[in-house]
Each structure stands twice: as structure tokens, then as C-alpha cells.
Design an enzyme around this catalytic site. Structure first.
Site, PDB file in Angstrom:
ATOM      1  N   SER A 294       0.859  -1.188   0.000  1.00  0.00           N
ATOM      2  CA  SER A 294       0.000   0.000   0.000  1.00  0.00           C
ATOM      3  C   SER A 294       0.889   1.229   0.000  1.00  0.00           C
ATOM      4  O   SER A 294       2.091   1.132   0.252  1.00  0.00           O
ATOM      5  CB  SER A 294      -0.887   0.022   1.247  1.00  0.00           C
ATOM      6  OG  SER A 294      -0.151   0.500   2.364  1.00  0.00           O
ATOM      7  N   ASP A 295       0.337   2.391  -0.300  1.00  0.00           N
ATOM      8  CA  ASP A 295       1.124   3.601  -0.065  1.00  0.00           C
ATOM      9  C   ASP A 295       0.997   3.934   1.428  1.00  0.00           C
ATOM     10  O   ASP A 295       0.215   3.322   2.156  1.00  0.00           O
ATOM     11  CB  ASP A 295       0.675   4.753  -0.958  1.00  0.00           C
ATOM     12  CG  ASP A 295       1.796   5.777  -1.112  1.00  0.00           C
ATOM     13  OD1 ASP A 295       2.778   5.712  -0.338  1.00  0.00           O
ATOM     14  OD2 ASP A 295       1.707   6.647  -1.991  1.00  0.00           O
ATOM     15  N   TRP A 296       1.766   4.894   1.855  1.00  0.00           N
ATOM     16  CA  TRP A 296       1.863   5.219   3.287  1.00  0.00           C
ATOM     17  C   TRP A 296       0.480   5.513   3.892  1.00  0.00           C
ATOM     18  O   TRP A 296      -0.130   6.545   3.583  1.00  0.00           O
ATOM     19  CB  TRP A 296       2.780   6.432   3.454  1.00  0.00           C
ATOM     20  CG  TRP A 296       2.976   6.892   4.858  1.00  0.00           C
ATOM     21  CD1 TRP A 296       2.039   7.435   5.684  1.00  0.00           C
ATOM     22  CD2 TRP A 296       4.200   6.857   5.601  1.00  0.00           C
ATOM     23  NE1 TRP A 296       2.582   7.738   6.886  1.00  0.00           N
ATOM     24  CE2 TRP A 296       3.917   7.407   6.876  1.00  0.00           C
ATOM     25  CE3 TRP A 296       5.495   6.433   5.325  1.00  0.00           C
ATOM     26  CZ2 TRP A 296       4.887   7.535   7.858  1.00  0.00           C
ATOM     27  CZ3 TRP A 296       6.469   6.573   6.299  1.00  0.00           C
ATOM     28  CH2 TRP A 296       6.154   7.111   7.560  1.00  0.00           C
ATOM     29  N   GLY A 297       0.005   4.588   4.688  1.00  0.00           N
ATOM     30  CA  GLY A 297      -1.275   4.817   5.366  1.00  0.00           C
ATOM     31  C   GLY A 297      -2.477   4.825   4.445  1.00  0.00           C
ATOM     32  O   GLY A 297      -3.564   5.251   4.848  1.00  0.00           O
TER      33      GLY A 297
END
Ligand code: BGC
Length: 755
Positions: A294-297
Site C-alpha cells: 500500500s502507499d503510506w497509510g
């Protein structure tokens, strides 16, 4: 104590490997032994340990995004010891990575090594130009070498996974992240993405100086509305299949090991929760064997998107949609075990994700030697290695684009005394550009140092400061718009000089993530400085430093010479000085259109024709009242100190439907130079309207003075076809226009039919 890994290599009959449901386990590696080793290990893992492999934490050092409340180091270490962490990002240095790896290997039950991720975007310590700048080189070998150099440096300090290349196609210069990609064209973007993947991953992923690459951000992030970062993305199917997805497909075909999803919604569904993107397209249709991070958060961000009720729901949606590893959301580590127990996520989904992650770890050789990337000796040897400075210098020189050169103002004469003006001229940090986590401030060669190295005479006036306040990756920049100290001295110096070199543009931290702009002019007091200098001395060479296309209509109208130098990295000043004085002949071509003003954005050459293309005699055609439709400088544009002539375009359609195209290119000047010959196609009538022009071939060649070469291209169904609105690649017979030349707007044209 080091763990003994021999049990993983026990002989195993792969054909007999079955999952609990009696189905054959999917095989994610072509390596003969790895699938069996993955199955053996998977069979030993508890559900908690499996979910642990799907959890990635930011390290305990630098954050590249907002930290969740729970993100304290103590908590994370505890999770690591429990076997609940599969990967860590942003841990720096051989020593630090070794220590965390030791905990993973020696203190967890199964001793599964960590994979260490970092944004190695355009180099680690030694920096090449920002990716958009490097894309202007159109030189795939130089780009691959630059990624190779980055991998050699980063793997010496414990990293084995880079979050690059960003292959998002970008048409809107307001979006700060255009600096991280390869610009507006999917064909060029696909080639560059592949070159970067090859450079990072090399031929042998298990070598201690290669690392897993990551194609990001899947998908559509480059189309955030109005160029505002993290904003909504709404695109039609034709753009999705023909513009956004092709560079991702190319990197998957080049065996990229990981893909990162993205922050944005795509047509209402957050990419992280999109089974259409991650399962249907990426894993099923394309057969992607690696894993999705995933991307950050971005898992957690599905809550404010209005798609997930809470973090538990976010974990369920993301895992079911095919997001295999959760970066810093805490969603999987907190909720996935219970979701499996409650039957909301099938254990087979977890197994599939873990197989993918373990496969990459095996391919990296981490099970043979978990410390192979943490070597203080290699760290000492490779960081800022002189060979790397040469690689960075070479690609920096190739990335410079000559935008204007009236009356052959450039190259400059060495005997001539010049005035150099602008705060960026002796800045040793800004030219490093954005996204340079591993590097050190003050390590770029400034323009003044580049001039010193050539021993040319000059006088320098700084002019007003560009930025005030602290410079940091995570805080807003403040520009000086009021303090004019230095303006008068700069004007006085310019008055005395024959030629003025003005070094102006964006600060290196003005582009990148979270750096969207609505004004694409020169920031701060620079435009005022430029106009005041011009009033006393119009013989100005403008050296632009920037990470995105700028709107500079005044400069184009008034100044005789403009050199686009981007943020060129460590060797910036040498590359610029050598180009100003003709020791390097500029050969870069723009990978992204430069607008006349911000109101034209998004602007791109491969647009559709519309029903009213004009020009018309009344107002009822597709145009603006105040500026032409065309950009100031188009995609593919760039001048040279040499001059190239095109002749004898020939097109031959063969029996099997392939088309051979050739053209004669001649260097009509007395200086050697390189030219990027570009081929564009237009499919006149199709079942889905096709762009007025699309890049389908390019070739960069060196020419001696007077030299003539035949440049050839072969077009197959791959170049002649397109994706229909169901995402099926089709080739329709019909009439095509082909243009071959020096930019997207200039070349020789012909027409041919394909039956
Ligand atoms: C960016 C990614 C990056 C990640 C890790 C995110 O904010 O969008 O491109 O790889 O942070 O640093």
C-alpha cells in the site's frame, strides 16, 4: 547466534504441493527451488506470523509521512520480536539495518528476515537528476546506469527494496510529483520505467548490489484533479487503458518485483481497496507475480475517503482487494487475524499475499544470508564513489534541454567576462532536488564551482534570497517576497557585463510530494530581478532550475537564450558550466509540455482532436480567447548547438502488416551532437477516437559534423493497435499518418494504409 537456514532447502516435490483446499499452490517464482521453499515455510507459519509478513512499519528514524499515534518505537520493536513485522522502511545505514535484521532473524520464532524499503528515487548519496530531468535525456542506457548506481549505493547501506520507479503519467505541472516521473507520454514512460527496473534489479536479484524495484502508484495518481496532491481521480476507460496503465504493464513484463497502490480514489474507489485494479488487472490479466504494497497509510485513508467505516473495515477491504502489504496503517496487524477468524477474509487470501512476499525475500537471497545487504565495508567503499560521480555527470549533461538560443548566443566564449546572478547559482543543496532521503545537504556542485573548475572569468551577485525559514522535507517552504536586499547590486553588476547568466527557478524542495502549485512562474522575487536586469542588459542567458514545467512566457519573449537544467543532482554545476561553454552539446528533449500559462493545464501533445479543432473564423471552435492552444515548448522539443536536417522519409507496409519507416538525418553544422529522432502515429478513424499524435518510436544518435545517418523504425501491431474500452488490445485496419522528426510538432509526414 545465527539461524541455520538449511531446513528451508530440504528436497521437496513441487508437483505435490497443495494448499489446504486441495488446489495447486500458485507459483510466483521461475527459480526452480523457491516455490517449494516458500510452501515449506508457509506450512510452519501461524496465522499471526502470516499477517506479520503483510505488515510494514516505518523505521524508528525518519518519517516520510504523518505517523499514526501508535507509531512509537517501543511498540514496533515488540511487534518485530513477535514476528508481526515483515518489512521496515526508512531505516538508514548498514549498522541500523543489521541490528533490526538481527532481531528479526534471531529473536523471532521462525527467523524470517525483513525486507528493507526506502525511496531511492534518483540516487542514494550520489544523486542523478530528478527523474523528470533524467527522462529528458531520452537515453535508456544512461537511465539504467543511473538506477544501477543508486542500487549499488543503497544496497551497501542495508536497503534491498526501492520505492521506484514512479511510472505515473503526468499531464499537469501543478502537481509537484511530476518531478518523480517520466512526464506525459506512456510510450516514453514505459521505456524509462523498464530501464529503471533493469537498473535496480539487475540480472540477478540475489546479488548483494541489486534490489527489488516498485512500480508506483497503481493507479491514476498522476491525474489528481487540478494538480492538487492526493486529490480525486476520475478518468475514462480509454485514458486508463491507453495512458495510465501501459507503463505499469511494461514494468510487470520486465519482472518488476513489487507494485505500490496509491492514495487516490479512481472513479470513486480508493486504489488500495480496488479489486478491479489489483486483482483483475494486475494479478489476473497481467499475471503479476510479485506483491503489492500500500502507499503510506493508504489503507487507513479509506476512512476519510468515505469508503471504509473504520480501520477494521479498511483492513478487510484492502486485503480482499489484493493489497498484500500494509505500509504504516496498522490495519492488518491490528485486525486481519480476527477478520480471518470471522470468515470475512479467507485464509487463502492471506496465504497468497504471504507467498508473494516470501518469494521476493527468497529471490533477494535473504534466506541464504539475511545480512548480505548490510556491509559497512561496502558502505565505505561505494558512497560518493568517483565512478558514481561520473555516472551522475554523464546523465546530468544528457538531461539538459536547450529551449532557446537566438543568434547562437550559446555556447559562451571563454575569454568573455560574464556576470552570474541569482541565489541558486551558488546553492549546493537545491540542485539535489526533491526525494533524496539518503543524501547529504550541501553536496551538489554549484554553478559557481562548475565555472571555477573551467577557470572562466566571472563576477557573481546573489540578488535577493529565494527562500527564508527552515528547509525540510516535511514542512512548507517560505519564499522571500519582500526583502529586496541584493537587487541593486545585481543590477549594477549586470550593467557592466557583456553577458549575464541568470540562474533562476524553483527551490529543490518546491517539487515532490505535497508540493502542488497554482502559479507556475518564477517564485519569490526572481521575475522582478530578471526584469530589472533585463532593463539594463538584455544579453541574458537564463539557466532554469526546476522540477516541473514552468510557465515563462515573458522570458521566452524577451530573452535570447534559455537552458533548462532541472534539478540535476550531485554534479549539477559541472554539467551546467560545461554546457554553457560548449564542452557539452545539449541533446535533451522535453518529456512534458511547458504551458504558456497555468490556465492551460493539464496540457499534453497526445490529446484528441475534438469535434471542433479549428482554427475557425468565428468563436465556435475549441480554443481560448487569450492564448493559443499550443504549449510554449512542446513535448519532445529541445535544440542543439548542432543543426539537424530531416529528408527522405520512406514508409513500406509489408505483407505481414508490419511497417518499416526510415528517414535520413544529417548534422548540417560544424559541431558534433546527438539528436533524438521521434516517430509519431495518428490512427485516422477508429472505434475509439485516437489522439492527434502518439509517440511510437524514438532513437537517440550521435552525429559528427556533417555526418548523415539513416534512422529506421519497425512498427508492428503493438505500435499500431490500442486498448478498447474493455481493456482488450485491438488492431484495426485503416489509414495512419506517420510523422518523423525532431519534436512532437516538427517533422516529415506520410500516410499509409494497413489492411
Ligand atoms: C509516497 C510514496 C513513498 C512512500 C514511502 C508516500 O508518501 O506517496 O511514493 O514511496 O511515502 O516513503
Amino acid at each position: 547466534m545465527t539461524r541455520n537456514y538449511t531446513f528451508y532447502t530440504a528436497a521437496f516435490l513441487l508437483a505435490l504441493v497443495f494448499t489446504g483446499c486441495g488446489q495447486k499452490a500458485p507459483v510466483y517464482s521461475n527459480h526452480p527451488d523457491i516455490p517449494a521453499k516458500v510452501e515449506t515455510l508457509l506450512a510452519k507459519m501461524t496465522l499471526e506470523e502470516k499477517v506479520g509478513q503483510m505488515n510494514q512499519y516505518n523505521g524508528f528514524y525518519d518519517a516520510t509521512g504523518p505517523l499514526p499515534e501508535e507509531g512509537d518505537a517501543r511498540h514496533k520493536l515488540e511487534h518485530l520480536r513477535n514476528g508481526w513485522v515483515g518489512s521496515v522502511l526508512n531505516v538508514r545505514g548498514a549498522k541500523a539495518t543489521r541490528e533490526l535484521q538481527r532481531i528479526a532473524v534471531e529473536e523471532t520464532r521462525l527467523g524470517i528476515p525483513l525486507i528493507f524499503g526506502l525511496d531511492v528515487i534518483h540516487g542514494h548519496k550520489t544523486l542523478a537528476p530528478v527523474p523528470l530531468g533524467e527522462a529528458a535525456s531520452w537515453d535508456m542506457q544512461a537511465i539504467e546506469k543511473s538506477a544501477r548506481m543508486a542500487a549499488v549505493e543503497a544496497t551497501a547501506v542495508g536497503q534491498n527494496w526501492t520505492f521506484a520507479p514512479m511510472v505515473d503519467i503526468t499531464r499537469d505541472a501543478r502537481w509537484g510529483r511530476v518531478m518523480e516521473g517520466a512526464g506525459e507520454d506512456p510510450f516514453l514512460g514505459a521505456h524509462i520505467g523498464v530501464a529503471r527496473v533493469k537498473g535496480f534489479q539487475g540480472d540477478d536479484l540475489a546479488a548483494d548490489n541489486t534490489m527489488a524495484a516498485c512500480a508506483k502508484h497503481f493507479a491514476g495518481y498522476g491525474f489528481s484533479e487540478s494538480g492538487r496532491d492526493y486529490n480525486t481521480v476520475d478518468v475514462g476507460t480509454s485514458t486508463l487503458y491507453n495512458v495510465i496503465l501501459p507503463p505499469f504493464l511494461a514494468t510487470v513484463e520486465a519482472d518488476v518485483k513489487t507494485v505500490m497502490n496509491s492514495f487516490n480514489t479512481l472513479n470513486g474507489i480508493p486504489a488500495t481497496g480496488s479489486a478491479f485494479l489489483q486483482r483483475t488487472i494486475l494479478k489476473e490479466r497481467w499475471g503479476f507475480k510479485g506483491f503489492v504494497v500500500s502507499d503510506w497509510g493508504s489503507g487507513r485513508e479509506m476512512i476519510p475517503h468515505g469508503y471504509a467505516m473504520d480501520l477494521n473495515h479498511a483492513a478487510e477491504l484492502a486485503a480482499n482487494a489484493g493489497s498484500d502489504m500494509d505500509m504504516e496503517s496498522y490495519a492488518y496487524v491490528k485486525h486481519l487475524v480476527a477478520l480471518v477468524q470471522a470468515g470475512k477474509v479467507k485464509e487463502e487470501i492471506i496465504n497468497d499475499a504471504v507467498r508473494r512476499i516470501l518469494t521476493v525475500k527468497f529471490e533477494l537471497g535473504l534466506f541464504d544470508d539475511p545480512y548480505r545487504y548490510c556491509s559497512e565495508d561496502r558502505e565505505k567503499k561505494w558512497l560518493y564513489h568517483p565512478e558514481h560521480q561520473q555516472v551522475a555527470l554523464d546523465v546530468a549533461k544528457k538531461s539538459i534541454v536547450l529551449l532557446k538560443n537566438d543568434a547562437q548566443m550559446l555556447p559562451l566564449n571563454r575569454a568573455q567576462n560574464i556576470a552570474v546572478i541569482g541565489a541558486l547559482a551558488n546553492d549546493k543543496t537545491s540542485p539535489l532536488g526533491s526525494w533524496r532521503i539518503g543524501s547529504d545537504d550541501g553536496t551538489a556542485i554549484s554553478v559557481l564551482e562548475g565555472l571555477d573548475a573551467l577557470g572562466v572569468p566571472y563576477a557573481f551577485a546573489r540578488g535577493p534570497e529565494l527562500v527564508t525559514g527552515p528547509l525540510a522535507f516535511s514542512t512548507e517552504l517560505e519564499f522571500n517576497t519582500t526583502d529586496k536586499t541584493g537587487m541593486k547590486a545585481a543590477v549594477a553588476l549586470a550593467k557592466k557585463a557583456k553577458t549575464v547568466v541568470m540562474v533562476l527557478g524553483e527551490h529543490g524542495l518546491q517539487t515532490g510530494e505535497g508540493r502542488s502549485r497554482t502559479d507556475l512562474g518564477l517564485p519569490g522575487l526572481q521575475q522582478e530581478l530578471l526584469e530589472q536586469v533585463y532593463a539594463v542588459n538584455p544579453n541574458i542567458v537564463l539557466v532554469l532550475m526546476n522540477g516541473r514545467p514552468l510557465a515563462i512566457p515573458w522570458a521566452d519573449e524577451h530573452l535570447p537564450a534559455i537552458l533548462e537544467t532541472w534539478h540535476l543532482g550531485s554534479q549539477s554545476g559541472h554539467a551546467i558550466a560545461q554546457t554553457l561553454y560548449g564542452l557539452n552539446n545539449p541533446s535533451g528533449k522535453l518529456p512534458m509540455s511547458f504551458p504558456r500559462n497555468v490556465g492551460q493545464c493539464p496540457i499534453y501533445y497526445n490529446h484528441l482532436n475534438t469535434g471542433r479543432p479549428g482554427p475557425g473564423t468565428d468563436v465556435f471552435w475549441s480554443h481560448y480567447m487569450d492564448v493559443p492552444n499550443s504549449p510554449l515548448y512542446p513535448f519532445g522539443y529541445g535544440l542543439s548547438y548542432a543543426s539537424f536536417a530531416y529528408a527522405n522519409l520512406s514508409v513500406a507496409v509489408k505483407e505481414d502488416g508490419t511497417v518499416d519507416v526510415s528517414v535520413q538525418v544529417t548534422n548540417e553544422s560544424e559541431v558534433a551532437g546527438a539528436e533524438v529522432t521521434q516517430l509519431y502515429l495518428h490512427d485516422r478513424v477508429a472505434s475509439v477516437a485516437r489522439p492527434v499524435r502518439e509517440l511510437k518510436g524514438f532513437s537517440k544518435n550521435h552525429f559528427n559534423p556533417g555526418e548523415s545517418k539513416t534512422v529506421s523504425f519497425r512498427l508492428t501491431h503493438k505500435e499500431l493497435g490500442f486498448f478498447d474500452n474493455n481493456g482488450t488490445f485491438i488492431m484495426e485496419p485503416g489509414t495512419f499518418d506517420v510523422m518523423v522528426g525532431t519534436s512532437s510538432q516538427e517533422g516529415l509526414s506520410a500516410t499509409f494504409d494497413v489492411k
